[in-house]
Design a protein around this motif. Structure first.
Motif, mmCIF file in Angstrom:
data_model
loop_
_atom_site.group_PDB
_atom_site.id
_atom_site.type_symbol
_atom_site.label_atom_id
_atom_site.label_comp_id
_atom_site.label_asym_id
_atom_site.label_seq_id
_atom_site.Cartn_x
_atom_site.Cartn_y
_atom_site.Cartn_z
ATOM 1 N N LEU A 350 33.413 44.405 37.221
ATOM 2 C CA LEU A 350 32.113 44.265 37.852
ATOM 3 C C LEU A 350 31.208 45.385 37.357
ATOM 4 O O LEU A 350 31.688 46.451 36.958
ATOM 5 C CB LEU A 350 32.237 44.348 39.383
ATOM 6 C CG LEU A 350 33.073 43.264 40.057
ATOM 7 C CD1 LEU A 350 33.321 43.624 41.512
ATOM 8 C CD2 LEU A 350 32.377 41.913 39.949
ATOM 9 N N THR A 351 29.913 45.157 37.390
ATOM 10 C CA THR A 351 28.967 46.178 36.957
ATOM 11 C C THR A 351 28.064 46.577 38.120
ATOM 12 O O THR A 351 27.997 45.883 39.149
ATOM 13 C CB THR A 351 28.096 45.671 35.790
ATOM 14 O OG1 THR A 351 27.414 44.483 36.195
ATOM 15 C CG2 THR A 351 28.955 45.379 34.576
ATOM 16 N N ALA A 352 27.387 47.709 37.961
ATOM 17 C CA ALA A 352 26.554 48.263 39.019
ATOM 18 C C ALA A 352 25.524 47.257 39.512
ATOM 19 O O ALA A 352 24.868 46.571 38.721
ATOM 20 C CB ALA A 352 25.846 49.510 38.515
ATOM 21 N N GLY A 353 25.424 47.134 40.836
ATOM 22 C CA GLY A 353 24.446 46.246 41.451
ATOM 23 C C GLY A 353 24.969 44.873 41.789
ATOM 24 O O GLY A 353 24.343 44.145 42.579
ATOM 25 N N GLU A 354 26.102 44.462 41.185
ATOM 26 C CA GLU A 354 26.677 43.151 41.508
ATOM 27 C C GLU A 354 27.149 43.122 42.951
ATOM 28 O O GLU A 354 27.597 44.135 43.498
ATOM 29 C CB GLU A 354 27.861 42.842 40.590
ATOM 30 C CG GLU A 354 27.471 42.398 39.206
ATOM 31 C CD GLU A 354 28.652 41.811 38.448
ATOM 32 O OE1 GLU A 354 29.041 40.659 38.762
ATOM 33 O OE2 GLU A 354 29.197 42.508 37.570
ATOM 34 N N LYS A 355 27.048 41.942 43.570
ATOM 35 C CA LYS A 355 27.487 41.779 44.950
ATOM 36 C C LYS A 355 28.636 40.791 45.020
ATOM 37 O O LYS A 355 28.640 39.777 44.314
ATOM 38 C CB LYS A 355 26.328 41.302 45.826
ATOM 39 C CG LYS A 355 25.201 42.311 45.954
ATOM 40 C CD LYS A 355 24.068 41.794 46.815
ATOM 41 C CE LYS A 355 22.945 42.805 46.932
ATOM 42 N NZ LYS A 355 21.812 42.295 47.743
ATOM 43 N N VAL A 356 29.622 41.113 45.870
ATOM 44 C CA VAL A 356 30.810 40.268 46.006
ATOM 45 C C VAL A 356 31.100 40.049 47.482
ATOM 46 O O VAL A 356 30.722 40.864 48.332
ATOM 47 C CB VAL A 356 32.037 40.909 45.332
ATOM 48 C CG1 VAL A 356 31.870 40.947 43.830
ATOM 49 C CG2 VAL A 356 32.295 42.306 45.885
ATOM 50 N N GLU A 357 31.741 38.958 47.796
ATOM 51 C CA GLU A 357 32.152 38.673 49.159
ATOM 52 C C GLU A 357 33.444 39.447 49.460
ATOM 53 O O GLU A 357 34.418 39.341 48.715
ATOM 54 C CB GLU A 357 32.389 37.174 49.352
ATOM 55 C CG GLU A 357 32.805 36.805 50.769
ATOM 56 C CD GLU A 357 33.148 35.342 50.934
ATOM 57 O OE1 GLU A 357 33.480 34.934 52.057
ATOM 58 O OE2 GLU A 357 33.114 34.607 49.909
ATOM 59 N N VAL A 358 33.431 40.202 50.536
ATOM 60 C CA VAL A 358 34.604 40.989 50.932
ATOM 61 C C VAL A 358 35.378 40.215 51.986
ATOM 62 O O VAL A 358 34.850 39.882 53.060
ATOM 63 C CB VAL A 358 34.186 42.367 51.481
ATOM 64 C CG1 VAL A 358 35.413 43.145 51.948
ATOM 65 C CG2 VAL A 358 33.421 43.151 50.420
ATOM 66 N N LEU A 359 36.644 39.930 51.677
ATOM 67 C CA LEU A 359 37.481 39.150 52.592
ATOM 68 C C LEU A 359 38.189 40.036 53.608
ATOM 69 O O LEU A 359 38.346 39.665 54.767
ATOM 70 C CB LEU A 359 38.505 38.340 51.797
ATOM 71 C CG LEU A 359 37.934 37.367 50.756
ATOM 72 C CD1 LEU A 359 39.065 36.709 49.973
ATOM 73 C CD2 LEU A 359 37.074 36.309 51.443
ATOM 74 N N ALA A 366 39.487 46.833 48.843
ATOM 75 C CA ALA A 366 38.738 45.690 49.363
ATOM 76 C C ALA A 366 39.229 44.431 48.641
ATOM 77 O O ALA A 366 39.270 44.382 47.408
ATOM 78 C CB ALA A 366 37.247 45.881 49.126
ATOM 79 N N LYS A 367 39.620 43.441 49.424
ATOM 80 C CA LYS A 367 40.012 42.138 48.864
ATOM 81 C C LYS A 367 38.753 41.292 48.747
ATOM 82 O O LYS A 367 38.002 41.143 49.717
ATOM 83 C CB LYS A 367 41.029 41.452 49.763
ATOM 84 C CG LYS A 367 41.576 40.148 49.191
ATOM 85 C CD LYS A 367 42.626 39.560 50.127
ATOM 86 C CE LYS A 367 43.217 38.275 49.547
ATOM 87 N NZ LYS A 367 44.241 37.691 50.458
ATOM 88 N N ILE A 368 38.516 40.754 47.542
ATOM 89 C CA ILE A 368 37.261 40.037 47.303
ATOM 90 C C ILE A 368 37.521 38.664 46.707
ATOM 91 O O ILE A 368 38.606 38.375 46.198
ATOM 92 C CB ILE A 368 36.344 40.833 46.354
ATOM 93 C CG1 ILE A 368 37.012 40.961 44.965
ATOM 94 C CG2 ILE A 368 36.008 42.197 46.939
ATOM 95 C CD1 ILE A 368 36.081 41.497 43.892
ATOM 96 N N ASN A 369 36.505 37.832 46.769
ATOM 97 C CA ASN A 369 36.532 36.533 46.101
ATOM 98 C C ASN A 369 35.976 36.688 44.686
ATOM 99 O O ASN A 369 34.966 37.350 44.478
ATOM 100 C CB ASN A 369 35.663 35.516 46.861
ATOM 101 C CG ASN A 369 36.502 34.569 47.696
ATOM 102 O OD1 ASN A 369 37.668 34.334 47.383
ATOM 103 N ND2 ASN A 369 35.912 34.039 48.769
#
Length: 575
Positions: A350-359, A366-369
């Motif tokens: 991932l790169t700076a500023g990207e957003k991910v869903e945290v499960l 952090a577990k993410i999708n």
């Protein structure tokens, strides 16, 4: 009628003055002590308390005896009503006043019997024995450490070194020209000074502590080819614990007089500033060979063994399920791992500023999708944001009240920094808890913690934000206003720290009408040794009249707390 009223007011004024600590009695005065003597007020203060008898003469120049000191200390420590212990003295008989006080003093640990079983009540008291007795009576013992070095050089290797060290840092005695003179006999006036200082902060001597929360920087050893000794304390009498070569670079973390407290190879020690050159806040090698991707620290469950560091009152289960939580990447490049381990296979970036869903969240992970399924990323490089509800809900925020315990911080008119910041901290805590945050305090009472313990505490509890609260001081009384610091030298979340600092500073200016001293990048220990968004707040200058009136006001303490709270709300609201 007017004459009668003014006379009554005058009498009432003098009656009040006579009972206020720090003022000598208006009704009694020793005939052999004139007001110009340095001990005049202190002698009459302890006489007002009944520690010495109010007789015609005090005899200030007489040597103090063991029996006199025992009586004065027992009364000063309010132990005169304890039952008389049955102590067998070779030279004192039960039922006498000397026996009653000597037996109490021995039972309390202030004095010890002589090897032959006697007390020697009329023996003149030496300064080292006096120092021991005072230290025990008022709980002033202080271990000799790097941040509390033994400044009285003739106490080195003395069996009472820790007790006399306690008198020094307790503001009771600072010796004579750097020496305590342990074998000199003590006069009655000297003992009165020491007892008054131990009992009343008004009389304490100012103590300059080695400062470890100030700006840190790097220094280059410049000896012209010779080696430079590293010593245990800031004096040539300190033990040599290491040597530096000409040209070596060390980190300076504090200063006492002309001596620099340094960190070298993980160990602390003192070197003389005369043989160093300040080369700034960046170590030359720090900027070489860096990459855009932050290191992922080994995921452990660090433990703090110091008993002064308490566990949080509230516990929560991990892993925690999340709902509507997203994570915004704060690192230039962040690995996605197959499992929550730094040794696990990398399945994406991932790169700076990207957003991910945290499960879910589990400690540092952090577990993410992801597009190809679920994965794990290190939580330190995510800004966690709530899609709905209060932006602070569920956030783990550590609030650090600066100083504490034996370290009062800066002070003025009996108002200590440690007390001001603790009040603000507890108000911030209440506001954050009401918003649903998981709040942890490095200290919730008047407890001393080292700087390392504060940062370790935050890491142990997987802090997501760290806020340290302080009060400023300056030699110039015109310096005023608030300022907030962040660190870009070692903290990997420098950008986030700066954003948080800006939000809090803006609110301090708005809420408490503080002069704006800006947001600054400095190497304070507790923010540069953190790996999350971390700031250090200087609320205002205790040395400035305007700022002092605010720092000492409950109204403004509330406004400071509200400003910090609103700064955190706004920081976590920014998507």
């Amino acid at each position: 009628m007017k004459t009668f009223k003014w006379a009554a007011v005058t009498l009432l004024f003098f009656a009040l003055v006579s009972i206020v600590p720090g003022h000598s009695s208006a009704q009694f005065q020793f005939s052999d002590i004139s007001p110009d003597k340095e001990y005049y007020e202190q002698v009459h203060y302890i006489a007002d308390l009944g520690i010495v008898n109010q007789v015609s003469k005090f005899n200030p120049g007489d040597n103090l005896t063991r029996a006199q000191a025992a009586k004065m200390l027992v009364i000063a420590s309010k132990k005169q009503d304890m039952p008389t212990p049955a102590v067998d003295f070779k030279d004192l008989k039960p039922g006498t006043e000397q026996y009653d006080y000597a037996s109490r003093a021995v039972e309390l640990g202030y004095f010890k019997k002589k090897s032959d079983g006697s007390f020697k009540p009329n023996e003149k008291l030496k300064r080292d024995e006096m120092g021991y007795a005072l230290s025990v009576a008022f709980n002033l013992t202080e271990k000799v450490t790097v941040d509390r070095p033994l400044m009285l050089t003739d106490m080195k290797n003395h069996s009472f070194a820790e007790q006399i060290n306690g008198l020094y840092y307790g503001g009771v005695s600072q010796g004579d020209a750097g020496k305590f003179l342990p074998n000199d006999y003590l006069t009655r006036s000297q003992f009165a000074l020491f007892v008054a200082r131990a009992l009343n902060d008004t009389y304490k001597l100012p103590v300059k502590l080695p400062e470890q929360t100030s700006r840190t920087y790097f220094a280059k050893v410049a000896t012209g080819g010779d080696n430079l000794n590293v010593r245990t304390h800031p004096a040539v009498t300190g033990d040599v614990v290491g040597r530096l070569k000409d040209g070596d670079i060390v980190e300076v973390i504090g200063q006492t007089g002309e001596w620099l407290l340094i960190l070298n190879d993980g160990k602390n020690g003192y070197i003389h500033s005369k043989y160093t050159i300040d080369i700034g806040t960046e170590k030359p090698s720090d900027t070489e060979g860096t990459t855009g991707e932050p290191e992922e620290p080994e995921v452990t469950d660090p433990e703090i063994t110091d008993p002064e560091v308490t566990e949080p009152e509230e516990e929560w289960d991990t892993p925690s399920n999340t709902s509507g939580l997203i994570g915004k990447v704060t690192a230039n490049s962040l690995n996605i791992r197959k499992t929550p381990s730094t040794s696990a296979a990398v399945v994406g970036k991932l790169t700076a500023g990207e957003k991910v869903e945290v499960l879910s969240l589990d400690g540092y992970w952090a577990k993410i999708n992801t597009k190809s399924g679920t994965g794990y990323i290190h939580k330190n490089y995510l800004k966690l944001l709530n899609k709905t509800g209060n932006p602070l809900n569920g956030r783990i925020i550590v609030i650090d009240a600066g100083h504490g315990g034996k370290d009062p911080g800066t002070s003025k008119s009996k108002l200590n920094e440690k007390d001001i910041v603790l009040k603000v901290t507890k108000l911030v805590e209440s506001k954050l808890k009401n918003a649903g945050a998981k709040v942890l305090l490095t200290r919730s009472n008047d407890t001393y913690l080292s700087l390392e313990q504060r940062t370790d505490y935050a890491k142990k509890h997987y802090a997501e934000t760290f806020v340290s609260i302080h009060v400023n001081s300056a030699s110039s009384t015109s310096a005023k206003g608030s300022e907030v610091y962040y660190d870009s030298s070692t903290n990997p979340n420098a950008t986030e720290s700066r954003l948080l600092a800006n939000k809090i500073q803006a609110n301090l200016i708005k809420q408490a009408n503080m002069a704006d001293r800006g947001v600054r990048d400095q190497r304070f220990y507790v923010i540069r040794n953190n790996n999350v968004a971390a700031v250090l707040i200087e609320l205002g200058f205790i040395t400035n009249a305007d700022d002092f009136s605010k720092l000492s006001s409950d109204k403004y303490v509330e406004l400071y707390a509200e400003a910090i709270y609103q700064g955190l709300v706004q920081y976590y609201s920014a998507q």
